[in-house]
Design an enzyme around this catalytic site. Structure first.
Site, PDB file in Angstrom:
ATOM      1  N   LYS A 170      22.767  -4.765  87.890  1.00  0.00           N
ATOM      2  CA  LYS A 170      21.247  -5.492  87.984  1.00  0.00           C
ATOM      3  C   LYS A 170      21.309  -6.577  88.740  1.00  0.00           C
ATOM      4  CE  LYS A 170      19.326  -3.996  83.538  1.00  0.00           C
ATOM      5  NZ  LYS A 170      18.494  -4.444  82.694  1.00  0.00           N
ATOM      6  N   LYS A 177      17.400   7.214  86.294  1.00  0.00           N
ATOM      7  CA  LYS A 177      16.533   7.431  85.208  1.00  0.00           C
ATOM      8  C   LYS A 177      15.008   7.050  85.399  1.00  0.00           C
ATOM      9  CE  LYS A 177      16.599   3.407  82.102  1.00  0.00           C
ATOM     10  NZ  LYS A 177      16.091   3.095  80.796  1.00  0.00           N
ATOM     11  N   LYS A 229      10.595   1.643  83.780  1.00  0.00           N
ATOM     12  CA  LYS A 229       9.716   0.838  84.160  1.00  0.00           C
ATOM     13  C   LYS A 229      10.128  -0.218  85.126  1.00  0.00           C
ATOM     14  CE  LYS A 229       9.082  -0.332  79.473  1.00  0.00           C
ATOM     15  NZ  LYS A 229      10.146  -1.065  79.290  1.00  0.00           N
TER      16      LYS A 229
HETATM   17  P1  ADP Z   1      12.720   0.875  80.935  1.00  0.00           P
HETATM   18  O1  ADP Z   1      14.285   1.009  81.440  1.00  0.00           O
HETATM   19  O2  ADP Z   1      11.863   1.632  81.355  1.00  0.00           O
HETATM   20  O3  ADP Z   1      12.301  -0.866  81.114  1.00  0.00           O
HETATM   21  P2  ADP Z   1      13.435  -0.268  78.205  1.00  0.00           P
HETATM   22  O4  ADP Z   1      14.721  -0.726  78.585  1.00  0.00           O
HETATM   23  O5  ADP Z   1      12.117  -1.039  77.833  1.00  0.00           O
HETATM   24  O6  ADP Z   1      12.985   0.967  79.200  1.00  0.00           O
HETATM   25  O7  ADP Z   1      13.697   0.872  77.015  1.00  0.00           O
HETATM   26  C1  ADP Z   1      12.658   1.209  76.103  1.00  0.00           C
HETATM   27  C2  ADP Z   1      13.425   2.500  75.334  1.00  0.00           C
HETATM   28  O8  ADP Z   1      13.123   3.550  76.017  1.00  0.00           O
HETATM   29  C3  ADP Z   1      14.741   2.326  74.829  1.00  0.00           C
HETATM   30  O9  ADP Z   1      14.973   2.853  73.578  1.00  0.00           O
HETATM   31  C4  ADP Z   1      15.408   3.337  76.006  1.00  0.00           C
HETATM   32  O10 ADP Z   1      16.391   4.041  75.535  1.00  0.00           O
HETATM   33  C5  ADP Z   1      14.137   4.293  76.002  1.00  0.00           C
HETATM   34  N1  ADP Z   1      14.202   4.945  77.635  1.00  0.00           N
HETATM   35  C6  ADP Z   1      13.980   4.031  78.483  1.00  0.00           C
HETATM   36  N2  ADP Z   1      14.006   5.118  79.580  1.00  0.00           N
HETATM   37  C7  ADP Z   1      14.211   6.326  79.097  1.00  0.00           C
HETATM   38  C8  ADP Z   1      14.305   7.577  80.150  1.00  0.00           C
HETATM   39  N3  ADP Z   1      14.339   7.689  81.181  1.00  0.00           N
HETATM   40  N4  ADP Z   1      14.362   8.409  79.135  1.00  0.00           N
HETATM   41  C9  ADP Z   1      14.389   8.463  77.836  1.00  0.00           C
HETATM   42  N5  ADP Z   1      14.558   7.368  77.248  1.00  0.00           N
HETATM   43  C10 ADP Z   1      14.137   6.087  77.850  1.00  0.00           C
HETATM   44 NA    NA Z   2      16.110  -0.764  80.698  1.00  0.00          NA
END
Ligand code: ADP
Ligand code: NA
Length: 328
Positions: A115, A195, A198
């Site tokens: 990061k 992956k 957001k």
């Molecule tokens: P992001 O990485 O999109 O900002 P967050 O870190 O806020 O997402 O994660 C929120 C929830 O969504 C967590 O429980 C995470 O494991 C799940 N999550 C995030 N990205 C994915 C993905 N690509 N596939 C499945 N689950 C995900």
């Molecule tokens: Na994340």
């Protein structure tokens, strides 16, 4: 009968995407319906400021996160749903935990390197946020934490901190364990080695709950695949197609075999088109609910205030115990 406390967090960094929906929200919905679970979901706004942020945008994202979670069916009567920063104990506990964590231990966590590499200037918060995560989890004495592969080491840090506190100050925290979800992570529609996230700056890489039918069709149509036209499931050799098939499977809520059966006679273009219509159908009621909620800010404020109340009651109790054991 003792309850199982499950803690989960979601960052208010933008509209939820289908990865969040299938990887997290769906799991929470099934957990909330089991009365043996005490489910706590935090909109972790303090984590959202570990990288540069805009205050007005953050404020909107926090409200939007509540709207989306409620629209997806998270029930505030069954879940403690709250905004992290409204519970000051998170910051207090994080400080104590920081003092119990060695620099070397935190420095060894892999996410920071990843990061920080993309930031011009790296904040101390980005370095220590796994310690804040440990505080988030242990403040509620959580037994289970649903985390993906990328968060396993952070959960191990929380386990270590719990053990260190318990042996140094006195037994207080249960060991938080990982709750596995069987859905693999959805991948970026632009790059199947990443992956869906957001924080991806390319909005074409993810389908968000707020996307219109037109945007959904467009994003899927333009999603990267490979040079073969037939549909086969091969995670190693054809990760982009495998990702679309996993998504289709999740949207239809059927087995992979069933999806492969349905797609055996069609090509990629048709797969993308069918997938788009299925996603649009899935999100139709969510869109309706979001609109309703946006027009009822009074209700939303009430949900947020109730969440703060409930979370603070739990958190302040733990914090009293922590401070007394720590010698304050
Ligand atoms: P992001 O990485 O999109 O900002 P967050 O870190 O806020 O997402 O994660 C929120 C929830 O969504 C967590 O429980 C995470 O494991 C799940 N999550 C995030 N990205 C994915 C993905 N690509 N596939 C499945 N689950 C995900
Ligand atoms: Na994340």
């Amino acid at each position: 009968r003792t309850l199982t406390t499950v803690f989960s967090g979601i960052q208010p960094t933008g509209s939820l995407h289908l990865g969040n929906y299938f990887g997290a929200v769906n799991l929470w919905k099934s957990l909330q319906n089991d009365p043996a679970n005490h489910l706590i979901i935090s909109v972790v706004d303090m984590h959202a400021i570990t990288v540069p942020w805009k205050p007005e945008q953050l404020r909107q994202n926090i409200v939007q996160s509540f709207i989306e979670l409620l629209a997806c069916g998270i029930d505030p009567a069954k879940v403690v749903l709250f905004q992290q920063s409204s519970v000051p104990e998170h910051g207090k506990l994080q400080w104590i935990f920081s003092c119990l964590s060695s620099m070397a231990r935190v420095d060894n966590l892999p996410q920071f390197k990843e990061k920080s590499a993309v930031q011009k200037e790296v904040s101390c918060g980005l370095f220590t946020y796994p310690v804040l995560q440990a505080a988030d989890i242990l403040l509620y004495k959580a037994h289970l934490v649903p985390v993906g592969e990328d968060q396993v080491q952070h959960l191990q840090l929380a386990q270590d901190i719990a053990r260190i506190f318990n042996s140094k100050c006195g037994k207080l925290f249960p060991t938080p364990h990982r709750l596995h979800s069987d859905l693999p992570r959805l991948k970026s529609l632009r790059d199947p080695t990443k992956k869906m996230s957001k924080s991806d700056t390319d909005s074409r890489s993810l389908i968000q709950l707020t996307d219109s039918p037109g945007q959904i069709r467009e994003k899927l149509k333009k999603s990267v695949t490979d040079f073969k036209s037939e549909i086969t499931y091969d995670l190693a050799e054809r990760p982009a197609i495998a990702n679309l098939l996993m998504l289709y499977r999740a949207v239809l809520d059927v087995s992979l075999e069933k999806v492969l059966e349905e797609t055996s006679k069609i090509n990629k273009v048709e797969l993308k088109a069918r997938l788009a219509e299925a996603v649009i159908e899935l999100l139709r009621p969510v869109h309706g609910k979001m609109k309703e909620l946006r027009n009822d800010m009074g209700y939303l404020e009430q949900v947020m205030a109730q969440g703060t109340d409930r979370a603070r009651t739990l958190a302040s109790q733990t914090m009293d115990e922590v401070e007394s054991l720590a010698g304050f």
